[in-house]
Design a protein around this motif. Structure first.
Motif, PDB file in Angstrom:
ATOM      1  N   LEU A 101      31.120  32.284   1.648  1.00 36.31           N
ATOM      2  CA  LEU A 101      32.173  32.225   1.158  1.00 36.31           C
ATOM      3  C   LEU A 101      33.056  33.205   0.099  1.00 36.31           C
ATOM      4  O   LEU A 101      32.132  33.928  -0.770  1.00 36.31           O
ATOM      5  N   ALA A 102      34.274  33.402   0.260  1.00 29.87           N
ATOM      6  CA  ALA A 102      35.016  34.509  -0.687  1.00 29.87           C
ATOM      7  C   ALA A 102      35.674  33.647  -1.795  1.00 29.87           C
ATOM      8  O   ALA A 102      35.715  32.481  -1.968  1.00 29.87           O
ATOM      9  N   GLY A 103      35.669  34.740  -2.890  1.00 30.34           N
ATOM     10  CA  GLY A 103      36.270  34.225  -4.114  1.00 30.34           C
ATOM     11  C   GLY A 103      35.466  33.361  -5.176  1.00 30.34           C
ATOM     12  O   GLY A 103      34.251  33.262  -4.806  1.00 30.34           O
ATOM     13  N   HIS A 152      43.412  28.319 -11.849  1.00 32.63           N
ATOM     14  CA  HIS A 152      44.203  29.100 -11.038  1.00 32.63           C
ATOM     15  C   HIS A 152      43.669  29.944 -10.218  1.00 32.63           C
ATOM     16  O   HIS A 152      44.397  30.388  -9.182  1.00 32.63           O
ATOM     17  N   GLU A 153      42.707  30.172 -10.200  1.00 35.10           N
ATOM     18  CA  GLU A 153      41.771  31.232  -9.515  1.00 35.10           C
ATOM     19  C   GLU A 153      40.749  30.551  -8.524  1.00 35.10           C
ATOM     20  O   GLU A 153      39.942  31.386  -7.668  1.00 35.10           O
ATOM     21  N   ARG A 154      40.810  29.130  -8.453  1.00 31.74           N
ATOM     22  CA  ARG A 154      39.716  28.268  -7.952  1.00 31.74           C
ATOM     23  C   ARG A 154      40.449  27.531  -6.729  1.00 31.74           C
ATOM     24  O   ARG A 154      41.622  26.919  -7.186  1.00 31.74           O
ATOM     25  N   VAL A 155      39.720  27.098  -5.711  1.00 33.03           N
ATOM     26  CA  VAL A 155      40.179  25.942  -4.813  1.00 33.03           C
ATOM     27  C   VAL A 155      39.853  24.573  -5.496  1.00 33.03           C
ATOM     28  O   VAL A 155      38.475  24.567  -5.968  1.00 33.03           O
ATOM     29  N   ASP A 199      38.891  25.202   5.909  1.00 33.88           N
ATOM     30  CA  ASP A 199      39.787  26.142   5.976  1.00 33.88           C
ATOM     31  C   ASP A 199      39.408  27.293   4.776  1.00 33.88           C
ATOM     32  O   ASP A 199      40.398  27.997   4.388  1.00 33.88           O
ATOM     33  N   LEU A 200      38.267  27.224   4.226  1.00 35.66           N
ATOM     34  CA  LEU A 200      37.877  28.131   3.148  1.00 35.66           C
ATOM     35  C   LEU A 200      37.744  29.519   3.613  1.00 35.66           C
ATOM     36  O   LEU A 200      37.164  29.732   4.550  1.00 35.66           O
ATOM     37  N   GLU A 201      38.199  30.456   2.752  1.00 33.43           N
ATOM     38  CA  GLU A 201      38.095  31.929   3.282  1.00 33.43           C
ATOM     39  C   GLU A 201      36.677  32.295   3.380  1.00 33.43           C
ATOM     40  O   GLU A 201      35.799  32.083   2.418  1.00 33.43           O
ATOM     41  N   LEU A 202      36.296  33.426   4.114  1.00 34.00           N
ATOM     42  CA  LEU A 202      34.987  33.763   4.227  1.00 34.00           C
ATOM     43  C   LEU A 202      35.074  35.342   4.065  1.00 34.00           C
ATOM     44  O   LEU A 202      36.220  35.885   4.513  1.00 34.00           O
ATOM     45  N   THR A 203      34.216  36.130   3.551  1.00 33.08           N
ATOM     46  CA  THR A 203      33.811  37.383   3.666  1.00 33.08           C
ATOM     47  C   THR A 203      32.643  37.445   4.250  1.00 33.08           C
ATOM     48  O   THR A 203      31.877  36.671   4.857  1.00 33.08           O
ATOM     49  N   THR A 204      31.840  38.608   3.952  1.00 31.36           N
ATOM     50  CA  THR A 204      30.717  39.184   4.639  1.00 31.36           C
ATOM     51  C   THR A 204      30.030  39.771   3.790  1.00 31.36           C
ATOM     52  O   THR A 204      30.307  40.477   2.554  1.00 31.36           O
ATOM     53  N   THR A 205      28.637  39.919   3.904  1.00 32.95           N
ATOM     54  CA  THR A 205      27.670  40.467   2.851  1.00 32.95           C
ATOM     55  C   THR A 205      26.557  40.860   3.587  1.00 32.95           C
ATOM     56  O   THR A 205      26.055  40.080   5.059  1.00 32.95           O
ATOM     57  N   THR A 206      25.932  41.852   3.277  1.00 34.57           N
ATOM     58  CA  THR A 206      24.643  42.485   4.105  1.00 34.57           C
ATOM     59  C   THR A 206      23.599  41.940   3.654  1.00 34.57           C
ATOM     60  O   THR A 206      22.972  41.598   2.339  1.00 34.57           O
TER      61      THR A 206
END
Length: 214
Positions: A72-74, A128-131, A52-59
């Protein structure tokens, strides 16, 4: 990957995981084979723990076209190994996510109180900013796992998961009572603990079998 989930406890019942686990349980399995299989299973368990890790997109540019592709985001993951046996799972997890950061949590049992005492802790400062995925092969009494997660939380970790090879029902219940916000991923929940706190049928002491110190 096939998995069964109950109250934030996921048992990864993929055939390859179960097959490898059976070989590891066999007392005739060599130290070298045990270590290799633990590393292989660790990667498979990590797939489920990171589902369930969050995803973003990149070109990016493929050989044929420009596209928006998932990534992967973050910030990068942190794998927190509970010493010493956690290092056996850690290696396989780093095979899958080589860019992950690593934390180490060292605990020993006080001979008088029988409670875990932290003797070593080293981790990235921005937990605190990481999984954070904490790892230990066995969730037996859960004393060490509960203390390790408490230590991670005290240092700021907020999004934590716990990965183990085997669990006992008693350990699962104690862990869930202490840290209901931390999901557990395991390859199997065995029958019960014996009078010495070992998981039955289990596979013996994972650290001893991994390092040949039995």
């Amino acid at each position: 990957m096939d998995a069964s989930t109950r109250r934030d406890v996921t048992v990864v019942d993929h055939p390859m995981v179960q097959h490898k686990l059976t070989i590891m349980r066999d007392k005739a399995t060599s130290t070298a084979s045990f270590r290799r299989l633990l590393r292989e299973i660790a990667a498979l368990l990590t797939y489920e723990a990171t589902r369930d890790l969050e995803l973003t997109t990149t070109t990016i540019e493929t050989p044929l076209a420009t596209m928006e592709a998932p990534t992967l985001a973050g910030k990068k993951l942190v794998f927190a190994s509970i010493l010493r046996a956690g290092n056996g799972l850690l290696e396989g997890m780093l095979d899958l996510v080589p860019a992950a950061r690593v934390a180490h949590v060292g605990l020993y049992r006080d001979p008088e109180t029988l409670q875990p005492v932290e003797y070593y802790f080293k981790a990235p400062e921005d937990l605190h900013e990481r999984v954070v995925i904490a790892v230990d092969p066995m969730l037996a009494t859960a004393n060490s796992a509960i203390a390790a997660i408490r230590g991670l939380k005290e240092r700021g970790a907020k999004d934590i998961r716990f990965v183990c090879l085997l669990a006992a029902p008693e350990g699962v219940e104690r862990f869930r009572a202490a840290h209901p916000d931390v999901p557990v991923v395991t390859a199997a929940i065995d029958s019960h603990l014996n009078d010495h706190g070992y998981i039955l049928p289990g596979l013996g002491d994972a650290g001893d079998r991994m390092y040949g110190t039995k």
